[in-house]
Design an enzyme around this catalytic site. Structure first.
Site, PDB file in Angstrom:
ATOM      1  N   ASP A 388      -0.660   0.083  -1.915  1.00  0.00           N
ATOM      2  CA  ASP A 388       0.735   0.543  -2.157  1.00  0.00           C
ATOM      3  C   ASP A 388       1.175   1.638  -1.453  1.00  0.00           C
ATOM      4  OD1 ASP A 388       0.034   2.528  -3.486  1.00  0.00           O
ATOM      5  OD2 ASP A 388       0.459   2.302  -5.364  1.00  0.00           O
ATOM      6  N   GLU A 431       5.726  -1.585  -5.690  1.00  0.00           N
ATOM      7  CA  GLU A 431       5.585  -1.423  -4.146  1.00  0.00           C
ATOM      8  C   GLU A 431       4.091  -1.660  -4.048  1.00  0.00           C
ATOM      9  OE1 GLU A 431       4.701   2.680  -6.510  1.00  0.00           O
ATOM     10  OE2 GLU A 431       6.152   0.991  -6.475  1.00  0.00           O
TER      11      GLU A 431
END
Length: 518
Positions: A388, A431
């Site tokens: 991420d 994310e």
């Protein structure tokens, strides 16, 4: 591969149906075109047959009258009738001959009017013989006019010595001989042809001196000792010829009647554009000058019929008469397009159900289907790389959510440019992304490090000035006895260890991590 090839590969049945529909329409239009042209060709030939019969009938009368006239010239032109009519001739104050007073004992329908320049000729002169010859033709002119009723305007004899005998009778006040007759085409054309021609001469169109409009004239010369002494003529009104082209009118297009000088004598539809070039006789319709055209020479006459069908009129008729096939095609096209639209919509819905709408990466729904597929196949060597974006909240807070969305999209593009065929990228949430590696020989550590470097070195400032992005990664390869979910959980745990160790790095699952968790 072209877009068309791809479309055909995706929807072969629909394309086949569309092709069959187009073929059906083409065959239907072709059949209708042949049917239309065949009907109009038959009508044109039938009209030509009618005109030929009338032309030959007039020629036959002229030939019969010429034969009798020349026989009388060789024997004795005077007869009881001619002497009776000759005595009725008068010369007016202007020295003009006329037959305005028809003898009461003769049927009016038998007599025409003889007009010309006076005085009356001396007895026994050649001119007296020619006048008697003209008057003796009264029964023949009357019979021909009766049998050709409605087809002719005038039947007459024109002498070379300034007179004319005109049938039917009209008073000399309405029409009197005019020497301008000798300048008319019917007179000049006859004099220019070979003596004893096998066919009557057909003149060019001219304005009738008796006020009956535009005329053409069929004429035969009468000769004595190979010298022309007069013409026997039949006048045909151009109005009559136009009416003849309308019995019946052509089903489509316009008929043109053309003479030997390529002049238009009549047309079935006023205002129609005439052919610029007539061309030779054609057995079928040919495209010429913006229309389909048939040229048919009328046998044994100097006349030609040209039938022209404008393209727009033909297309309208084709569409109307092919309406069934056209409606069928339209329905098939609509059905095909509807099917294609439905398939595209279904594909789009299927795509949206399996892909993240923002980045285009696969979503958790696709992962569930993929997990079931691998479970059925018994695969247990899949590698999992979780990563991420470092400090992604700071990116959103500093540069805005729009830039944050661009960062996520670019992360997916970079990852997809590096991953091998068979690897699957999934947006796991926010994310966070999951890269599933199906190649059991691929090094997860090398792949994770390659991805980290590519992301760190990417020119992020092109999206927003001062922007830089790094990622933290964790990875673990599934093996026998470890489920895919467990392998992903371990990769996720390794990811959090990479963050704890400073971010912008990749970590692998360590067995002591399991002991710590326990």
């Amino acid at each position: 591969m072209s877009r068309l090839s791809l479309a055909f590969a995706k929807y072969p049945l629909q394309w086949v149906l569309l092709g069959l529909s187009s073929l059906l329409l083409f065959l239907s239009l072709q059949h209708t075109f042949l049917h239309i042209t065949d009907l109009n060709k038959r009508d044109t030939i039938a009209t030509a047959g009618e005109l030929r019969a009338q032309f030959q009938e007039m020629e036959a009368f002229l030939e019969a009258m010429r034969g009798q006239a020349e026989e009388r010239l060789r024997s004795h032109p005077q007869s009881i009738l001619s002497r009776h009519l000759y005595d009725a001739l008068r010369v007016d104050g202007a020295q003009r001959i006329n037959l305005d007073r028809v003898p009461a004992d003769l049927p009016p329908a038998l007599i025409g009017n003889l007009t010309g320049f006076g005085p009356l000729p001396t007895p026994g002169s050649e001119r007296e013989d020619i006048l008697h010859l003209a008057l003796s033709l009264s029964p023949l002119l009357s019979t021909a006019n009766k049998l050709l009723n409605g087809e002719v305007a005038w039947i007459y004899f024109t002498g070379t010595d300034n007179f004319i005998y005109l049938y039917p009778w009209v008073p000399s006040q309405q029409f009197h001989f005019d020497p301008a007759i000798y300048q008319k085409s019917y007179w000049q054309d006859v004099l220019s042809q070979q003596p004893q021609a096998s066919h009557a001469s057909l003149s060019r169109p001219y304005q009738d001196l008796a006020g009956q409009g535009m005329m053409i004239t069929l004429s035969q010369p009468i000769t004595k000792a190979q010298k022309v002494v007069g013409l026997l003529s039949i006048d045909i009104s151009l109005d009559y010829l136009e009416s003849a082209l309308l019995q019946p009118p052509p089903q489509l297009g316009t008929l043109f009647l053309i003479n030997q000088h390529r002049q238009i004598l009549a047309r079935s539809q006023p205002g129609s554009a005439p052919p610029q070039r007539h061309g030779d006789e054609q057995g079928d319709y040919h495209w010429q000058q913006g229309a389909f055209q048939l040229v048919h020479a009328i046998p044994d006459t100097p006349l030609t019929l040209i039938h022209r069908i404008p393209l727009i009129a033909l297309l309208k008729t084709l569409i109307w008469q092919s309406m069934t096939a056209l409606v069928t095609l339209i329905c098939l096209v609509i059905a095909t397009l509807s099917s294609l639209h439905s398939r595209r919509l279904n594909q789009r819905l299927n795509y949206l159900s399996r892909h993240d709408a923002l980045t285009g990466a696969f979503n958790r729904h696709h992962f569930a289907a993929l997990e079931q597929k691998w479970a059925r196949s018994g695969a247990h060597t899949t590698g999992a790389i979780m990563f991420d974006c470092d400090h992604f909240k700071r990116v959103n807070d500093t540069f805005g959510h729009g830039v944050g969305d661009q960062v996520l999209i670019q992360l997916v593009r970079i990852t997809q440019s590096l991953r091998n065929v068979g690897n699957t990228l999934i947006r796991w949430g926010g994310e966070e992304f999951l890269l599933l590696v199906s190649d059991e020989h691929a090094s997860l550590a090398d792949l994770a490090e390659q991805l980290r470097i590519a992301i760190a070195d990417h020119p992020w400032a092109e999206i927003a000035s001062g922007l830089s992005v790094t990622v933290s990664l964790g990875h673990h390869r599934q093996r026998a006895g470890i489920s895919l979910h467990e392998s992903i959980r371990r990769a996720d745990h390794a990811l959090y260890r990479a963050k704890a160790n400073g971010r912008n790095r990749s970590e692998t699952w360590q067995d002591d991590d399991q002991q710590k968790q326990e």
